[in-house]
Scaffold this motif. Structure first.
Motif, PDB file in Angstrom:
ATOM      1  N   LEU A   7      -4.671  -4.221  -0.583  1.00 19.69           N
ATOM      2  CA  LEU A   7      -6.026  -4.018  -0.059  1.00 19.69           C
ATOM      3  C   LEU A   7      -6.136  -2.374  -0.386  1.00 19.69           C
ATOM      4  O   LEU A   7      -5.176  -1.503   0.049  1.00 19.69           O
ATOM      5  CB  LEU A   7      -5.563  -4.078   1.656  1.00 19.69           C
ATOM      6  CG  LEU A   7      -7.092  -3.763   2.445  1.00 19.69           C
ATOM      7  CD1 LEU A   7      -8.340  -4.615   1.835  1.00 19.69           C
ATOM      8  CD2 LEU A   7      -6.763  -3.841   3.698  1.00 19.69           C
ATOM      9  N   MET A   8      -7.034  -2.296  -0.994  1.00 17.54           N
ATOM     10  CA  MET A   8      -7.798  -0.912  -1.325  1.00 17.54           C
ATOM     11  C   MET A   8      -9.228  -0.627  -1.180  1.00 17.54           C
ATOM     12  O   MET A   8      -9.829  -2.017  -1.330  1.00 17.54           O
ATOM     13  CB  MET A   8      -7.505  -0.659  -2.943  1.00 17.54           C
ATOM     14  CG  MET A   8      -5.791  -0.623  -3.207  1.00 17.54           C
ATOM     15  SD  MET A   8      -5.280   0.112  -4.695  1.00 17.54           S
ATOM     16  CE  MET A   8      -6.614  -0.674  -5.571  1.00 17.54           C
ATOM     17  N   GLU A   9      -9.652   0.225  -1.026  1.00 15.95           N
ATOM     18  CA  GLU A   9     -10.993   0.591  -1.078  1.00 15.95           C
ATOM     19  C   GLU A   9     -11.695   0.516  -2.481  1.00 15.95           C
ATOM     20  O   GLU A   9     -11.081   0.584  -3.435  1.00 15.95           O
ATOM     21  CB  GLU A   9     -11.439   2.087  -0.638  1.00 15.95           C
ATOM     22  CG  GLU A   9     -11.186   2.279   0.888  1.00 15.95           C
ATOM     23  CD  GLU A   9     -11.423   3.801   1.194  1.00 15.95           C
ATOM     24  OE1 GLU A   9     -11.565   4.637   0.265  1.00 15.95           O
ATOM     25  OE2 GLU A   9     -11.444   4.155   2.270  1.00 15.95           O
ATOM     26  N   GLN A  14     -15.713   4.349  -2.436  1.00 18.94           N
ATOM     27  CA  GLN A  14     -15.134   5.573  -2.695  1.00 18.94           C
ATOM     28  C   GLN A  14     -16.198   6.371  -3.187  1.00 18.94           C
ATOM     29  O   GLN A  14     -16.527   7.703  -2.723  1.00 18.94           O
ATOM     30  CB  GLN A  14     -14.028   5.465  -3.719  1.00 18.94           C
ATOM     31  CG  GLN A  14     -12.826   4.766  -3.153  1.00 18.94           C
ATOM     32  CD  GLN A  14     -11.692   4.783  -4.283  1.00 18.94           C
ATOM     33  OE1 GLN A  14     -11.708   5.023  -5.401  1.00 18.94           O
ATOM     34  NE2 GLN A  14     -10.362   4.420  -3.782  1.00 18.94           N
ATOM     35  N   GLN A  15     -17.104   5.958  -4.193  1.00 20.96           N
ATOM     36  CA  GLN A  15     -18.291   6.525  -4.790  1.00 20.96           C
ATOM     37  C   GLN A  15     -19.424   6.894  -3.881  1.00 20.96           C
ATOM     38  O   GLN A  15     -19.627   8.117  -3.821  1.00 20.96           O
ATOM     39  CB  GLN A  15     -18.767   5.763  -6.026  1.00 20.96           C
ATOM     40  CG  GLN A  15     -18.052   5.723  -7.012  1.00 20.96           C
ATOM     41  CD  GLN A  15     -18.530   4.650  -8.022  1.00 20.96           C
ATOM     42  OE1 GLN A  15     -19.627   4.089  -7.994  1.00 20.96           O
ATOM     43  NE2 GLN A  15     -17.749   4.617  -8.980  1.00 20.96           N
ATOM     44  N   LEU A  16     -19.603   6.024  -2.943  1.00 24.35           N
ATOM     45  CA  LEU A  16     -20.441   6.274  -1.790  1.00 24.35           C
ATOM     46  C   LEU A  16     -20.351   7.315  -0.925  1.00 24.35           C
ATOM     47  O   LEU A  16     -20.805   7.895  -0.528  1.00 24.35           O
ATOM     48  CB  LEU A  16     -20.856   4.818  -1.113  1.00 24.35           C
ATOM     49  CG  LEU A  16     -21.799   3.853  -1.945  1.00 24.35           C
ATOM     50  CD1 LEU A  16     -21.830   2.685  -1.114  1.00 24.35           C
ATOM     51  CD2 LEU A  16     -23.384   4.441  -2.203  1.00 24.35           C
ATOM     52  N   ALA A  42     -17.428  -1.773   6.478  1.00 17.15           N
ATOM     53  CA  ALA A  42     -17.224  -3.089   7.439  1.00 17.15           C
ATOM     54  C   ALA A  42     -16.452  -4.097   6.613  1.00 17.15           C
ATOM     55  O   ALA A  42     -15.585  -4.727   7.528  1.00 17.15           O
ATOM     56  CB  ALA A  42     -18.726  -3.560   7.803  1.00 17.15           C
ATOM     57  N   GLY A  43     -16.620  -4.267   5.441  1.00 15.33           N
ATOM     58  CA  GLY A  43     -16.056  -5.146   4.626  1.00 15.33           C
ATOM     59  C   GLY A  43     -14.431  -4.989   4.605  1.00 15.33           C
ATOM     60  O   GLY A  43     -13.593  -5.823   4.970  1.00 15.33           O
ATOM     61  N   PHE A  44     -14.181  -3.461   4.369  1.00 16.67           N
ATOM     62  CA  PHE A  44     -12.846  -3.048   4.235  1.00 16.67           C
ATOM     63  C   PHE A  44     -12.141  -3.339   5.797  1.00 16.67           C
ATOM     64  O   PHE A  44     -11.074  -3.596   5.553  1.00 16.67           O
ATOM     65  CB  PHE A  44     -12.810  -1.728   3.715  1.00 16.67           C
ATOM     66  CG  PHE A  44     -11.557  -1.081   3.775  1.00 16.67           C
ATOM     67  CD1 PHE A  44     -10.834  -1.412   2.538  1.00 16.67           C
ATOM     68  CD2 PHE A  44     -11.189  -0.089   4.635  1.00 16.67           C
ATOM     69  CE1 PHE A  44      -9.446  -0.977   2.442  1.00 16.67           C
ATOM     70  CE2 PHE A  44      -9.978   0.509   4.476  1.00 16.67           C
ATOM     71  CZ  PHE A  44      -9.071  -0.046   3.450  1.00 16.67           C
ATOM     72  N   LEU A  65      -4.577 -12.109  -1.269  1.00 21.72           N
ATOM     73  CA  LEU A  65      -5.478 -11.582  -2.401  1.00 21.72           C
ATOM     74  C   LEU A  65      -6.615 -10.911  -1.513  1.00 21.72           C
ATOM     75  O   LEU A  65      -7.555 -11.337  -1.016  1.00 21.72           O
ATOM     76  CB  LEU A  65      -6.358 -12.856  -2.897  1.00 21.72           C
ATOM     77  CG  LEU A  65      -5.330 -13.879  -4.033  1.00 21.72           C
ATOM     78  CD1 LEU A  65      -6.190 -15.056  -4.192  1.00 21.72           C
ATOM     79  CD2 LEU A  65      -4.749 -13.164  -4.861  1.00 21.72           C
ATOM     80  N   ALA A  66      -6.448  -9.674  -1.724  1.00 20.78           N
ATOM     81  CA  ALA A  66      -7.458  -8.722  -1.293  1.00 20.78           C
ATOM     82  C   ALA A  66      -8.598  -8.465  -2.090  1.00 20.78           C
ATOM     83  O   ALA A  66      -8.450  -8.826  -3.366  1.00 20.78           O
ATOM     84  CB  ALA A  66      -6.934  -7.388  -0.873  1.00 20.78           C
ATOM     85  N   ARG A  67      -9.731  -8.240  -1.793  1.00 20.08           N
ATOM     86  CA  ARG A  67     -10.990  -7.712  -2.669  1.00 20.08           C
ATOM     87  C   ARG A  67     -11.391  -9.173  -3.403  1.00 20.08           C
ATOM     88  O   ARG A  67     -12.035  -8.946  -4.518  1.00 20.08           O
ATOM     89  CB  ARG A  67     -10.789  -6.693  -3.524  1.00 20.08           C
ATOM     90  CG  ARG A  67     -10.265  -5.407  -2.945  1.00 20.08           C
ATOM     91  CD  ARG A  67      -9.963  -4.207  -3.962  1.00 20.08           C
ATOM     92  NE  ARG A  67      -9.473  -4.817  -5.268  1.00 20.08           N
ATOM     93  CZ  ARG A  67      -8.057  -4.604  -5.612  1.00 20.08           C
ATOM     94  NH1 ARG A  67      -7.397  -4.222  -4.562  1.00 20.08           N
ATOM     95  NH2 ARG A  67      -7.750  -4.932  -6.745  1.00 20.08           N
ATOM     96  N   VAL A  68     -11.513 -10.251  -3.016  1.00 18.95           N
ATOM     97  CA  VAL A  68     -11.792 -11.353  -3.527  1.00 18.95           C
ATOM     98  C   VAL A  68     -13.196 -11.951  -2.742  1.00 18.95           C
ATOM     99  O   VAL A  68     -13.206 -12.022  -1.655  1.00 18.95           O
ATOM    100  CB  VAL A  68     -10.870 -12.757  -3.463  1.00 18.95           C
ATOM    101  CG1 VAL A  68     -11.490 -13.902  -4.147  1.00 18.95           C
ATOM    102  CG2 VAL A  68      -9.607 -12.277  -4.153  1.00 18.95           C
ATOM    103  N   ARG A  69     -14.229 -11.930  -3.544  1.00 18.79           N
ATOM    104  CA  ARG A  69     -15.532 -12.354  -3.187  1.00 18.79           C
ATOM    105  C   ARG A  69     -15.753 -13.897  -3.368  1.00 18.79           C
ATOM    106  O   ARG A  69     -15.668 -14.237  -4.367  1.00 18.79           O
ATOM    107  CB  ARG A  69     -16.793 -11.494  -3.714  1.00 18.79           C
ATOM    108  CG  ARG A  69     -16.503 -10.133  -3.194  1.00 18.79           C
ATOM    109  CD  ARG A  69     -17.535  -9.457  -3.581  1.00 18.79           C
ATOM    110  NE  ARG A  69     -17.617  -8.099  -3.199  1.00 18.79           N
ATOM    111  CZ  ARG A  69     -18.574  -7.289  -2.534  1.00 18.79           C
ATOM    112  NH1 ARG A  69     -19.949  -7.895  -2.619  1.00 18.79           N
ATOM    113  NH2 ARG A  69     -18.249  -6.080  -2.352  1.00 18.79           N
TER     114      ARG A  69
END
Length: 70
Positions: A7-9, A14-16, A42-44, A65-69
């Protein structure tokens, strides 16, 4: 539980975060970027909470599995 993708941003999150600190509140784009940033945040936070609840389940053979849409 085995973590395949940690799990990472996201890069957008990060850019926003950096851009919002540089824009003025009165700028037209600030409110649009802030809305997108809050959605990413909110998703994070939701994924963090999900990891906590899954850790309580004591699933030995499960994969995370993090960051999977979907």
């Amino acid at each position: 539980m085995k973590f395949v993708l940690p799990l990472m941003e996201t890069a957008l999150h990060q850019q926003l975060d950096v851009l919002l600190k540089r824009y003025y509140l009165k700028d037209k784009l600030y409110h649009q970027m802030n809305k997108q940033f809050r959605r990413e945040q909110a998703g994070f936070k939701g994924e963090q909470q999900l990891d906590y609840h899954l850790s309580l389940a004591k699933l030995a053979d499960a994969y995370s599995l993090a960051r999977v849409r979907l």
